[in-house]
Design an enzyme around this catalytic site. Structure first.
Site, PDB file in Angstrom:
ATOM      1  N   ARG A 247     -24.994  13.784  34.218  1.00  0.00           N
ATOM      2  CA  ARG A 247     -26.224  13.162  33.716  1.00  0.00           C
ATOM      3  C   ARG A 247     -25.936  11.893  32.909  1.00  0.00           C
ATOM      4  O   ARG A 247     -26.630  10.897  33.028  1.00  0.00           O
ATOM      5  CB  ARG A 247     -26.999  14.169  32.854  1.00  0.00           C
ATOM      6  CG  ARG A 247     -28.429  13.780  32.575  1.00  0.00           C
ATOM      7  CD  ARG A 247     -29.131  14.822  31.714  1.00  0.00           C
ATOM      8  NE  ARG A 247     -28.537  14.956  30.389  1.00  0.00           N
ATOM      9  CZ  ARG A 247     -28.691  14.090  29.399  1.00  0.00           C
ATOM     10  NH1 ARG A 247     -29.453  13.031  29.566  1.00  0.00           N
ATOM     11  NH2 ARG A 247     -28.108  14.274  28.224  1.00  0.00           N
TER      12      ARG A 247
ATOM     13  N   TYR B 284     -18.480  13.897  22.982  1.00  0.00           N
ATOM     14  CA  TYR B 284     -18.367  12.901  24.061  1.00  0.00           C
ATOM     15  C   TYR B 284     -17.111  12.061  23.847  1.00  0.00           C
ATOM     16  O   TYR B 284     -16.678  11.839  22.711  1.00  0.00           O
ATOM     17  CB  TYR B 284     -19.604  11.992  24.081  1.00  0.00           C
ATOM     18  CG  TYR B 284     -20.838  12.673  24.645  1.00  0.00           C
ATOM     19  CD1 TYR B 284     -21.112  12.658  26.007  1.00  0.00           C
ATOM     20  CD2 TYR B 284     -21.725  13.346  23.812  1.00  0.00           C
ATOM     21  CE1 TYR B 284     -22.243  13.285  26.527  1.00  0.00           C
ATOM     22  CE2 TYR B 284     -22.860  13.988  24.319  1.00  0.00           C
ATOM     23  CZ  TYR B 284     -23.109  13.950  25.686  1.00  0.00           C
ATOM     24  OH  TYR B 284     -24.220  14.582  26.195  1.00  0.00           O
TER      25      TYR B 284
ATOM     26  N   SER C 128     -26.565  23.706  24.723  1.00  0.00           N
ATOM     27  CA  SER C 128     -25.762  22.504  24.855  1.00  0.00           C
ATOM     28  C   SER C 128     -25.805  21.768  23.520  1.00  0.00           C
ATOM     29  O   SER C 128     -26.887  21.597  22.951  1.00  0.00           O
ATOM     30  CB  SER C 128     -26.378  21.650  25.975  1.00  0.00           C
ATOM     31  OG  SER C 128     -25.743  20.404  26.084  1.00  0.00           O
ATOM     32  N   CYS C 129     -24.640  21.377  23.005  1.00  0.00           N
ATOM     33  CA  CYS C 129     -24.625  20.827  21.644  1.00  0.00           C
ATOM     34  C   CYS C 129     -23.673  19.644  21.519  1.00  0.00           C
ATOM     35  O   CYS C 129     -22.464  19.783  21.697  1.00  0.00           O
ATOM     36  CB  CYS C 129     -24.230  21.931  20.673  1.00  0.00           C
ATOM     37  SG  CYS C 129     -24.239  21.403  18.977  1.00  0.00           S
ATOM     38  N   ASP C 130     -24.262  18.492  21.210  1.00  0.00           N
ATOM     39  CA  ASP C 130     -23.533  17.250  20.908  1.00  0.00           C
ATOM     40  C   ASP C 130     -23.111  17.384  19.441  1.00  0.00           C
ATOM     41  O   ASP C 130     -23.911  17.140  18.532  1.00  0.00           O
ATOM     42  CB  ASP C 130     -24.521  16.104  21.148  1.00  0.00           C
ATOM     43  CG  ASP C 130     -24.002  14.734  20.778  1.00  0.00           C
ATOM     44  OD1 ASP C 130     -23.004  14.649  20.037  1.00  0.00           O
ATOM     45  OD2 ASP C 130     -24.616  13.748  21.224  1.00  0.00           O
TER      46      ASP C 130
ATOM     47  N   CYS D 123     -32.440  21.836  24.337  1.00  0.00           N
ATOM     48  CA  CYS D 123     -31.066  22.233  24.000  1.00  0.00           C
ATOM     49  C   CYS D 123     -31.106  23.464  23.104  1.00  0.00           C
ATOM     50  O   CYS D 123     -30.565  24.504  23.436  1.00  0.00           O
ATOM     51  CB  CYS D 123     -30.358  21.072  23.336  1.00  0.00           C
ATOM     52  SG  CYS D 123     -30.056  19.786  24.546  1.00  0.00           S
TER      53      CYS D 123
ATOM     54  N   ASN E 132     -29.305  19.733  14.170  1.00  0.00           N
ATOM     55  CA  ASN E 132     -29.712  21.101  14.523  1.00  0.00           C
ATOM     56  C   ASN E 132     -29.443  22.086  13.394  1.00  0.00           C
ATOM     57  O   ASN E 132     -30.226  23.017  13.176  1.00  0.00           O
ATOM     58  CB  ASN E 132     -29.026  21.549  15.819  1.00  0.00           C
ATOM     59  CG  ASN E 132     -29.464  20.754  17.038  1.00  0.00           C
ATOM     60  OD1 ASN E 132     -28.651  20.396  17.885  1.00  0.00           O
ATOM     61  ND2 ASN E 132     -30.756  20.450  17.159  1.00  0.00           N
TER      62      ASN E 132
HETATM   63  N1  MHF Z   1     -26.602  12.853  23.849  1.00  0.00           N
HETATM   64  C1  MHF Z   1     -27.590  13.407  23.112  1.00  0.00           C
HETATM   65  N2  MHF Z   1     -27.267  13.974  21.919  1.00  0.00           N
HETATM   66  C2  MHF Z   1     -28.229  14.546  21.144  1.00  0.00           C
HETATM   67  O1  MHF Z   1     -27.878  15.047  20.065  1.00  0.00           O
HETATM   68  C3  MHF Z   1     -29.579  14.538  21.613  1.00  0.00           C
HETATM   69  C4  MHF Z   1     -29.878  13.940  22.858  1.00  0.00           C
HETATM   70  N3  MHF Z   1     -28.871  13.370  23.572  1.00  0.00           N
HETATM   71  N4  MHF Z   1     -31.147  13.871  23.312  1.00  0.00           N
HETATM   72  C5  MHF Z   1     -32.214  14.566  22.662  1.00  0.00           C
HETATM   73  C6  MHF Z   1     -32.015  14.741  21.219  1.00  0.00           C
HETATM   74  C7  MHF Z   1     -32.197  13.533  20.352  1.00  0.00           C
HETATM   75  N5  MHF Z   1     -31.278  13.808  19.235  1.00  0.00           N
HETATM   76  C8  MHF Z   1     -30.726  12.847  18.409  1.00  0.00           C
HETATM   77  C9  MHF Z   1     -30.887  11.518  18.720  1.00  0.00           C
HETATM   78  C10 MHF Z   1     -30.345  10.526  17.907  1.00  0.00           C
HETATM   79  C11 MHF Z   1     -29.632  10.904  16.774  1.00  0.00           C
HETATM   80  C12 MHF Z   1     -29.066   9.820  15.906  1.00  0.00           C
HETATM   81  O2  MHF Z   1     -28.962   8.684  16.304  1.00  0.00           O
HETATM   82  N6  MHF Z   1     -28.709  10.125  14.670  1.00  0.00           N
HETATM   83  C13 MHF Z   1     -28.093   9.194  13.740  1.00  0.00           C
HETATM   84  C14 MHF Z   1     -29.048   8.663  12.708  1.00  0.00           C
HETATM   85  C15 MHF Z   1     -30.475   8.663  13.058  1.00  0.00           C
HETATM   86  C16 MHF Z   1     -31.346   8.046  11.957  1.00  0.00           C
HETATM   87  O3  MHF Z   1     -30.977   7.027  11.376  1.00  0.00           O
HETATM   88  O4  MHF Z   1     -32.418   8.598  11.699  1.00  0.00           O
HETATM   89  C17 MHF Z   1     -26.988   9.926  13.004  1.00  0.00           C
HETATM   90  O5  MHF Z   1     -26.085   9.219  12.556  1.00  0.00           O
HETATM   91  O6  MHF Z   1     -27.082  11.148  12.856  1.00  0.00           O
HETATM   92  C18 MHF Z   1     -29.472  12.258  16.461  1.00  0.00           C
HETATM   93  C19 MHF Z   1     -30.015  13.212  17.289  1.00  0.00           C
HETATM   94  C20 MHF Z   1     -30.623  15.078  19.458  1.00  0.00           C
HETATM   95  N7  MHF Z   1     -30.629  15.135  20.883  1.00  0.00           N
HETATM   96  O1  LIG Z   2     -31.376  19.260  19.749  1.00  0.00           O
HETATM   97  C1  LIG Z   2     -30.513  18.777  20.514  1.00  0.00           C
HETATM   98  C2  LIG Z   2     -30.865  18.100  21.669  1.00  0.00           C
HETATM   99  C3  LIG Z   2     -29.888  17.613  22.469  1.00  0.00           C
HETATM  100  N1  LIG Z   2     -28.584  17.774  22.161  1.00  0.00           N
HETATM  101  C4  LIG Z   2     -27.556  17.197  23.070  1.00  0.00           C
HETATM  102  C5  LIG Z   2     -26.671  18.110  23.826  1.00  0.00           C
HETATM  103  C6  LIG Z   2     -26.263  17.258  25.018  1.00  0.00           C
HETATM  104  O2  LIG Z   2     -25.213  16.377  24.625  1.00  0.00           O
HETATM  105  C7  LIG Z   2     -27.515  16.447  25.281  1.00  0.00           C
HETATM  106  C8  LIG Z   2     -28.408  17.054  26.334  1.00  0.00           C
HETATM  107  O3  LIG Z   2     -27.824  16.933  27.584  1.00  0.00           O
HETATM  108  P1  LIG Z   2     -27.876  18.070  28.722  1.00  0.00           P
HETATM  109  O4  LIG Z   2     -27.221  17.379  29.881  1.00  0.00           O
HETATM  110  O5  LIG Z   2     -29.310  18.359  28.996  1.00  0.00           O
HETATM  111  O6  LIG Z   2     -27.116  19.265  28.215  1.00  0.00           O
HETATM  112  O7  LIG Z   2     -28.208  16.415  24.060  1.00  0.00           O
HETATM  113  C9  LIG Z   2     -28.222  18.412  20.997  1.00  0.00           C
HETATM  114  O8  LIG Z   2     -27.023  18.546  20.662  1.00  0.00           O
HETATM  115  N2  LIG Z   2     -29.206  18.916  20.216  1.00  0.00           N
END
Ligand code: MHF
Ligand SMILES: O=c1ccn([C@H]2C[C@H](O)[C@@H](COP(=O)(O)O)O2)c(=O)[nH]1
Length: 283
Positions: free
Chosen positions: A22, A223, A181-183, A160, A191
């Site tokens: 993806r 990643y 799934s957890c980034d 997720c 989270n």
């Molecule tokens: N690849 C990926 N990872 C995710 O954690 C994730 C997704 N996609 N897609 C859906 C949601 C969106 N989420 C996100 C998206 C952006 C941030 C982020 O940019 N956080 C920054 C600061 C944000 C701010 O300034 O408010 C950080 O440093 O934590 C965190 C979670 C969690 N999810």
């Molecule tokens: O609340 C959230 C939302 C998303 N994520 C992360 C986990 C993955 O890196 C991506 C979603 O990709 P999939 O291919 O659908 O698994 O977003 C997260 O950690 N927490």
């Protein structure tokens, strides 16, 4: 905080490289992680080895509680987290169900508040849970599920953190949350805050005491473009003690959360942290 750092270190020590179609990136991955938060003692699991923007995490979860399906509504609350998934992913942009700019489709809160019934109408899962818990009822099925495979094609991302189960022992409320799934550098930072917040606020609006929250993660990954920052910067820092989350005691009902609550109703006490780290985000 230690359990978060231990998980990061475990991914680095034991992780397997997995290709992700993806995003087109490789992820260093482990399977199965269990985290626990002591909400009773108000040990707020905010990351201290970098600055964490906890208000955005709470705003995002409040948007789910309200059943939002649009990134603009999340922005108004204080979370920009859905902008990219709503507006930058090629597969979603080409999807016939996308209703224009900022639309996220039938994800998360839409399923939580209005799960479509095959015979017409919808189910408000959260309302039922709040009503039961307020009356001291735990029917062993106080489950909020965002995971609706029949509608995956109508949303920008599969949820997720997809299921939250509440349990009552006397007047103490527990929460078990499941994540597929957890980034870990970006998503988990949010989270952890959300699982803690969800138990704390549900206890408050249902008149119960908060107990512990259990967070169960299946695929935990870093990643490839995040790895050097995690390994060489964040993991080299010493954590600080946990801060406390202060929630406006005037919030007393689901209606309050749906109507007047803003991010000003949440404060953190005693947050000591290191410098921010800007991790790359994969859409
Ligand atoms: N690849 C990926 N990872 C995710 O954690 C994730 C997704 N996609 N897609 C859906 C949601 C969106 N989420 C996100 C998206 C952006 C941030 C982020 O940019 N956080 C920054 C600061 C944000 C701010 O300034 O408010 C950080 O440093 O934590 C965190 C979670 C969690 N999810
Ligand atoms: O609340 C959230 C939302 C998303 N994520 C992360 C986990 C993955 O890196 C991506 C979603 O990709 P999939 O291919 O659908 O698994 O977003 C997260 O950690 N927490």
């Amino acid at each position: 905080m230690k359990q978060y750092l231990d998980l990061c270190q475990r991914i680095i020590d034991e992780g397997h490289w997995v290709e992700n179609k993806r995003t087109g990136k490789r992820c260093l991955t482990v399977i199965d992680a269990d985290l626990e938060y002591n909400v009773a003692a108000n040990e707020f699991p905010l990351i201290t080895t970098r600055k964490s923007f906890y208000k955005a995490a709470i705003a995002e979860f409040l948007g789910y509680i309200r059943g939002y399906d649009n990134a603009a509504d999340f922005r108004k609350l204080g979370a920009k987290t859905w902008d990219a998934n709503a507006n930058e992913n090629a597969a979603w942009l080409a999807n016939e169900h996308r209703k224009g700019s900022d639309d996220m489709g039938r994800v998360y809160g839409v399923q939580g508040r209005s799960w479509a019934k095959p015979d017409g109408g919808s189910v408000d899962q959260l309302r039922k849970i709040v009503d039961n818990l307020k009356n001291g009822i735990d029917d062993r099925g106080e489950i909020l599920s965002f995971y609706n495979p029949g509608e995956f094609h109508m949303g920008c991302l599969r949820p997720c953190m997809h299921t939250h189960t509440f349990s009552l022992l006397g007047d103490t409320l527990y929460l078990t949350s499941y994540q597929r799934s957890c980034d870990v550098p970006l998503g988990l930072n949010f989270n952890q805050v959300q699982v803690f917040f969800f138990l704390a606020i549900m206890a408050q609006i249902t008149g119960n005491k908060p107990g512990k929250a259990y967070h169960k993660i299946v695929n935990a990954h870093i990643y490839e473009d995040q790895l050097p920052l995690m390994r060489d910067v964040q993991l080299k820092r010493e954590p600080f003690p946990s801060p406390k989350l202060i929630i406006n005691p005037a919030i007393k009902s689901l209606e309050d959360l749906e109507t007047w609550v803003t991010m000003d109703d949440f404060q953190v006490e005693g947050y000591q942290h290191h410098e921010p780290i800007a991790y790359p985000f994969s859409v």
